[in-house]
Write a protein that holds these residues in place. Structure first.
Motif, PDB file in Angstrom:
ATOM      1  N   HIS A 108       0.843  -1.185   0.000  1.00  0.00           N
ATOM      2  CA  HIS A 108       0.000   0.000   0.000  1.00  0.00           C
ATOM      3  C   HIS A 108       0.882   1.240   0.000  1.00  0.00           C
ATOM      4  CE1 HIS A 108      -2.656  -3.138   1.625  1.00  0.00           C
ATOM      5  NE2 HIS A 108      -3.606  -2.479   0.980  1.00  0.00           N
ATOM      6  N   VAL A 109       0.451   2.246  -0.738  1.00  0.00           N
ATOM      7  CA  VAL A 109       1.212   3.470  -0.925  1.00  0.00           C
ATOM      8  C   VAL A 109       0.282   4.649  -0.689  1.00  0.00           C
ATOM      9  CG1 VAL A 109       2.557   4.864  -2.535  1.00  0.00           C
ATOM     10  CG2 VAL A 109       2.741   2.363  -2.589  1.00  0.00           C
ATOM     11  N   VAL A 110       0.701   5.590   0.151  1.00  0.00           N
ATOM     12  CA  VAL A 110      -0.099   6.771   0.468  1.00  0.00           C
ATOM     13  C   VAL A 110       0.810   7.988   0.464  1.00  0.00           C
ATOM     14  CG1 VAL A 110      -1.601   7.898   2.135  1.00  0.00           C
ATOM     15  CG2 VAL A 110      -1.697   5.416   1.868  1.00  0.00           C
ATOM     16  N   THR A 167       4.271   7.039   2.151  1.00  0.00           N
ATOM     17  CA  THR A 167       4.297   6.039   3.205  1.00  0.00           C
ATOM     18  C   THR A 167       3.957   4.683   2.614  1.00  0.00           C
ATOM     19  OG1 THR A 167       3.645   7.680   4.850  1.00  0.00           O
ATOM     20  CG2 THR A 167       3.392   5.367   5.446  1.00  0.00           C
ATOM     21  N   THR A 168       4.795   3.705   2.890  1.00  0.00           N
ATOM     22  CA  THR A 168       4.641   2.389   2.289  1.00  0.00           C
ATOM     23  C   THR A 168       4.469   1.326   3.358  1.00  0.00           C
ATOM     24  OG1 THR A 168       7.018   1.898   2.260  1.00  0.00           O
ATOM     25  CG2 THR A 168       6.112   3.118   0.390  1.00  0.00           C
ATOM     26  N   SER A 169       3.877   0.214   2.951  1.00  0.00           N
ATOM     27  CA  SER A 169       3.714  -0.921   3.839  1.00  0.00           C
ATOM     28  C   SER A 169       3.595  -2.186   3.003  1.00  0.00           C
ATOM     29  CB  SER A 169       2.482  -0.773   4.732  1.00  0.00           C
ATOM     30  OG  SER A 169       1.291  -0.732   3.961  1.00  0.00           O
ATOM     31  N   GLY A 170       3.995  -3.300   3.587  1.00  0.00           N
ATOM     32  CA  GLY A 170       3.782  -4.592   2.967  1.00  0.00           C
ATOM     33  C   GLY A 170       4.765  -4.988   1.881  1.00  0.00           C
ATOM     34  N   SER A 171       5.866  -4.267   1.731  1.00  0.00           N
ATOM     35  CA  SER A 171       6.816  -4.538   0.670  1.00  0.00           C
ATOM     36  C   SER A 171       8.129  -5.073   1.219  1.00  0.00           C
ATOM     37  CB  SER A 171       7.086  -3.288  -0.154  1.00  0.00           C
ATOM     38  OG  SER A 171       7.819  -2.342   0.608  1.00  0.00           O
ATOM     39  N   ILE A 172       8.855  -5.764   0.350  1.00  0.00           N
ATOM     40  CA  ILE A 172      10.264  -6.036   0.597  1.00  0.00           C
ATOM     41  C   ILE A 172      11.006  -4.825   0.063  1.00  0.00           C
ATOM     42  CG2 ILE A 172      12.198  -7.599   0.213  1.00  0.00           C
ATOM     43  CD1 ILE A 172      10.170  -9.809  -0.341  1.00  0.00           C
ATOM     44  N   ASP A 204      13.632   6.963   3.678  1.00  0.00           N
ATOM     45  CA  ASP A 204      13.814   6.853   5.109  1.00  0.00           C
ATOM     46  C   ASP A 204      13.528   5.407   5.479  1.00  0.00           C
ATOM     47  OD1 ASP A 204      13.564   6.847   7.932  1.00  0.00           O
ATOM     48  OD2 ASP A 204      13.027   8.958   7.931  1.00  0.00           O
ATOM     49  N   LYS A 205      14.575   4.627   5.692  1.00  0.00           N
ATOM     50  CA  LYS A 205      14.413   3.201   5.930  1.00  0.00           C
ATOM     51  C   LYS A 205      13.720   2.908   7.254  1.00  0.00           C
ATOM     52  CE  LYS A 205      18.543   2.195   3.213  1.00  0.00           C
ATOM     53  NZ  LYS A 205      19.906   1.629   3.216  1.00  0.00           N
ATOM     54  N   ALA A 206      13.964   3.738   8.257  1.00  0.00           N
ATOM     55  CA  ALA A 206      13.358   3.513   9.563  1.00  0.00           C
ATOM     56  C   ALA A 206      11.851   3.736   9.532  1.00  0.00           C
ATOM     57  CB  ALA A 206      14.010   4.408  10.611  1.00  0.00           C
ATOM     58  N   LYS A 207      11.410   4.714   8.777  1.00  0.00           N
ATOM     59  CA  LYS A 207       9.994   5.061   8.721  1.00  0.00           C
ATOM     60  C   LYS A 207       9.264   4.422   7.548  1.00  0.00           C
ATOM     61  CE  LYS A 207      10.641   9.579  10.924  1.00  0.00           C
ATOM     62  NZ  LYS A 207      10.455  11.048  10.767  1.00  0.00           N
ATOM     63  N   ASP A 208       9.990   3.755   6.669  1.00  0.00           N
ATOM     64  CA  ASP A 208       9.402   3.191   5.454  1.00  0.00           C
ATOM     65  C   ASP A 208       8.692   4.259   4.627  1.00  0.00           C
ATOM     66  OD1 ASP A 208      10.337   0.606   5.567  1.00  0.00           O
ATOM     67  OD2 ASP A 208       8.527  -0.222   6.474  1.00  0.00           O
ATOM     68  N   THR A 209       9.369   5.365   4.426  1.00  0.00           N
ATOM     69  CA  THR A 209       8.840   6.413   3.577  1.00  0.00           C
ATOM     70  C   THR A 209       9.823   6.739   2.465  1.00  0.00           C
ATOM     71  OG1 THR A 209       9.750   8.229   4.910  1.00  0.00           O
ATOM     72  CG2 THR A 209       7.526   7.440   5.463  1.00  0.00           C
ATOM     73  N   VAL A 210       9.287   7.261   1.390  1.00  0.00           N
ATOM     74  CA  VAL A 210      10.069   7.811   0.292  1.00  0.00           C
ATOM     75  C   VAL A 210       9.644   9.260   0.143  1.00  0.00           C
ATOM     76  CG1 VAL A 210      10.697   7.633  -2.130  1.00  0.00           C
ATOM     77  CG2 VAL A 210      10.220   5.554  -0.822  1.00  0.00           C
ATOM     78  N   ASP A 211      10.573  10.174   0.347  1.00  0.00           N
ATOM     79  CA  ASP A 211      10.248  11.587   0.437  1.00  0.00           C
ATOM     80  C   ASP A 211      10.756  12.347  -0.779  1.00  0.00           C
ATOM     81  OD1 ASP A 211      11.162  11.381   3.920  1.00  0.00           O
ATOM     82  OD2 ASP A 211       9.188  11.073   3.003  1.00  0.00           O
ATOM     83  N   GLY A 228       5.601   2.534  -6.436  1.00  0.00           N
ATOM     84  CA  GLY A 228       6.561   1.487  -6.170  1.00  0.00           C
ATOM     85  C   GLY A 228       6.541   0.469  -7.282  1.00  0.00           C
ATOM     86  N   GLU A 229       7.698  -0.076  -7.602  1.00  0.00           N
ATOM     87  CA  GLU A 229       7.824  -1.070  -8.659  1.00  0.00           C
ATOM     88  C   GLU A 229       8.669  -2.224  -8.161  1.00  0.00           C
ATOM     89  OE1 GLU A 229       9.535  -1.532 -13.250  1.00  0.00           O
ATOM     90  OE2 GLU A 229       9.964   0.259 -12.050  1.00  0.00           O
ATOM     91  N   GLU A 230       8.117  -3.426  -8.212  1.00  0.00           N
ATOM     92  CA  GLU A 230       8.901  -4.602  -7.898  1.00  0.00           C
ATOM     93  C   GLU A 230       9.944  -4.813  -8.989  1.00  0.00           C
ATOM     94  OE1 GLU A 230       6.389  -7.959  -7.285  1.00  0.00           O
ATOM     95  OE2 GLU A 230       5.432  -7.124  -5.502  1.00  0.00           O
TER      96      GLU A 230
END
Length: 117
Positions: free
Chosen positions: A3-5, A23-28, A72-79, A97-99
Protein backbone atom coordinates in the motif's frame (compact mmCIF):
# COMPACT_ATOMS: atom_id res chain seq x y z
CA UNK A 1 -0.16 -6.49 0.20
CA UNK A 2 1.70 -3.31 -0.78
CA UNK A 3 0.00 0.00 0.00
CA UNK A 4 1.21 3.47 -0.92
CA UNK A 5 -0.10 6.77 0.47
CA UNK A 6 1.18 10.25 -0.36
CA UNK A 7 0.99 13.29 1.89
CA UNK A 8 2.48 16.75 2.28
CA UNK A 9 0.94 18.62 -0.62
CA UNK A 10 -0.35 22.15 -0.34
CA UNK A 11 -0.24 25.65 -1.75
CA UNK A 12 2.93 27.74 -1.75
CA UNK A 13 4.26 30.86 -3.42
CA UNK A 14 6.91 30.70 -6.13
CA UNK A 15 10.30 30.12 -4.57
CA UNK A 16 8.83 28.22 -1.66
CA UNK A 17 9.39 24.64 -0.57
CA UNK A 18 7.35 21.55 0.17
CA UNK A 19 8.25 18.08 1.33
CA UNK A 20 6.11 15.20 0.12
CA UNK A 21 6.09 11.84 1.84
CA UNK A 22 5.20 8.45 0.43
CA UNK A 23 4.30 6.04 3.20
CA UNK A 24 4.64 2.39 2.29
CA UNK A 25 3.71 -0.92 3.84
CA UNK A 26 3.78 -4.59 2.97
CA UNK A 27 6.82 -4.54 0.67
CA UNK A 28 10.26 -6.04 0.60
CA UNK A 29 11.64 -2.55 0.54
CA UNK A 30 15.08 -3.19 -0.94
CA UNK A 31 13.57 -5.04 -3.89
CA UNK A 32 11.59 -2.01 -5.04
CA UNK A 33 12.27 1.01 -7.16
CA UNK A 34 10.44 4.12 -6.01
CA UNK A 35 9.40 7.05 -8.13
CA UNK A 36 7.50 10.30 -8.01
CA UNK A 37 5.29 11.30 -10.91
CA UNK A 38 3.16 14.36 -11.47
CA UNK A 39 0.23 15.19 -13.70
CA UNK A 40 -1.28 18.57 -14.48
CA UNK A 41 -4.76 18.93 -16.01
CA UNK A 42 -4.71 18.19 -19.73
CA UNK A 43 -1.14 16.92 -19.66
CA UNK A 44 0.43 13.50 -19.58
CA UNK A 45 1.80 12.00 -16.42
CA UNK A 46 5.46 12.89 -16.04
CA UNK A 47 8.22 11.07 -14.19
CA UNK A 48 10.04 13.58 -12.00
CA UNK A 49 12.27 11.42 -9.79
CA UNK A 50 13.22 7.76 -9.38
CA UNK A 51 15.23 6.04 -6.69
CA UNK A 52 16.89 2.63 -6.58
CA UNK A 53 18.89 2.03 -3.42
CA UNK A 54 21.87 0.39 -5.09
CA UNK A 55 22.01 2.86 -7.95
CA UNK A 56 20.86 6.23 -6.67
CA UNK A 57 18.40 8.84 -7.82
CA UNK A 58 17.60 10.29 -11.21
CA UNK A 59 15.56 13.37 -12.01
CA UNK A 60 13.78 14.93 -14.92
CA UNK A 61 15.41 17.92 -16.55
CA UNK A 62 12.68 20.21 -15.25
CA UNK A 63 13.31 19.45 -11.58
CA UNK A 64 16.99 18.54 -11.33
CA UNK A 65 18.93 20.63 -8.79
CA UNK A 66 15.64 21.65 -7.15
CA UNK A 67 14.06 18.35 -6.08
CA UNK A 68 15.62 15.58 -4.01
CA UNK A 69 14.17 12.10 -3.50
CA UNK A 70 15.25 10.14 -0.44
CA UNK A 71 14.29 6.97 1.36
CA UNK A 72 13.81 6.85 5.11
CA UNK A 73 14.41 3.20 5.93
CA UNK A 74 13.36 3.51 9.56
CA UNK A 75 9.99 5.06 8.72
CA UNK A 76 9.40 3.19 5.45
CA UNK A 77 8.84 6.41 3.58
CA UNK A 78 10.07 7.81 0.29
CA UNK A 79 10.25 11.59 0.44
CA UNK A 80 10.46 14.30 -2.19
CA UNK A 81 11.97 17.58 -1.08
CA UNK A 82 10.92 20.32 -3.48
CA UNK A 83 12.74 23.65 -3.35
CA UNK A 84 12.56 26.79 -5.46
CA UNK A 85 9.08 25.86 -6.60
CA UNK A 86 7.71 27.34 -9.80
CA UNK A 87 4.13 27.72 -11.07
CA UNK A 88 4.91 25.01 -13.65
CA UNK A 89 5.40 22.58 -10.77
CA UNK A 90 1.66 22.73 -10.05
CA UNK A 91 0.26 19.22 -10.41
CA UNK A 92 -1.00 16.18 -8.59
CA UNK A 93 2.02 14.24 -7.40
CA UNK A 94 1.94 10.45 -7.25
CA UNK A 95 4.24 7.94 -5.63
CA UNK A 96 4.86 4.63 -7.35
CA UNK A 97 6.56 1.49 -6.17
CA UNK A 98 7.82 -1.07 -8.66
CA UNK A 99 8.90 -4.60 -7.90
CA UNK A 100 12.28 -4.95 -9.57
CA UNK A 101 11.79 -8.61 -10.53
CA UNK A 102 8.15 -8.71 -11.63
CA UNK A 103 7.70 -5.01 -12.45
CA UNK A 104 4.35 -5.02 -10.70
CA UNK A 105 3.40 -1.43 -9.86
CA UNK A 106 1.76 0.11 -6.81
CA UNK A 107 0.36 3.63 -6.96
CA UNK A 108 -0.75 6.07 -4.33
CA UNK A 109 -3.83 8.29 -4.54
CA UNK A 110 -1.92 11.50 -5.24
CA UNK A 111 -1.43 14.76 -3.41
CA UNK A 112 -2.05 18.23 -4.85
CA UNK A 113 0.77 20.76 -5.12
CA UNK A 114 -0.16 24.30 -6.13
CA UNK A 115 2.42 27.02 -6.73
CA UNK A 116 0.92 30.45 -7.28
CA UNK A 117 1.27 34.08 -6.30
Amino acid sequence: QVHVVESGGGSVQPGGSLRLSCTTSGSIFNMFAWAWFRQAPGKERELVARLVDTVGATYSEDVKDRFTVTRDKAKDTVDLQMNSLKPDDTAVYYCRGEELVTHKEYWGQGTQVTVTS
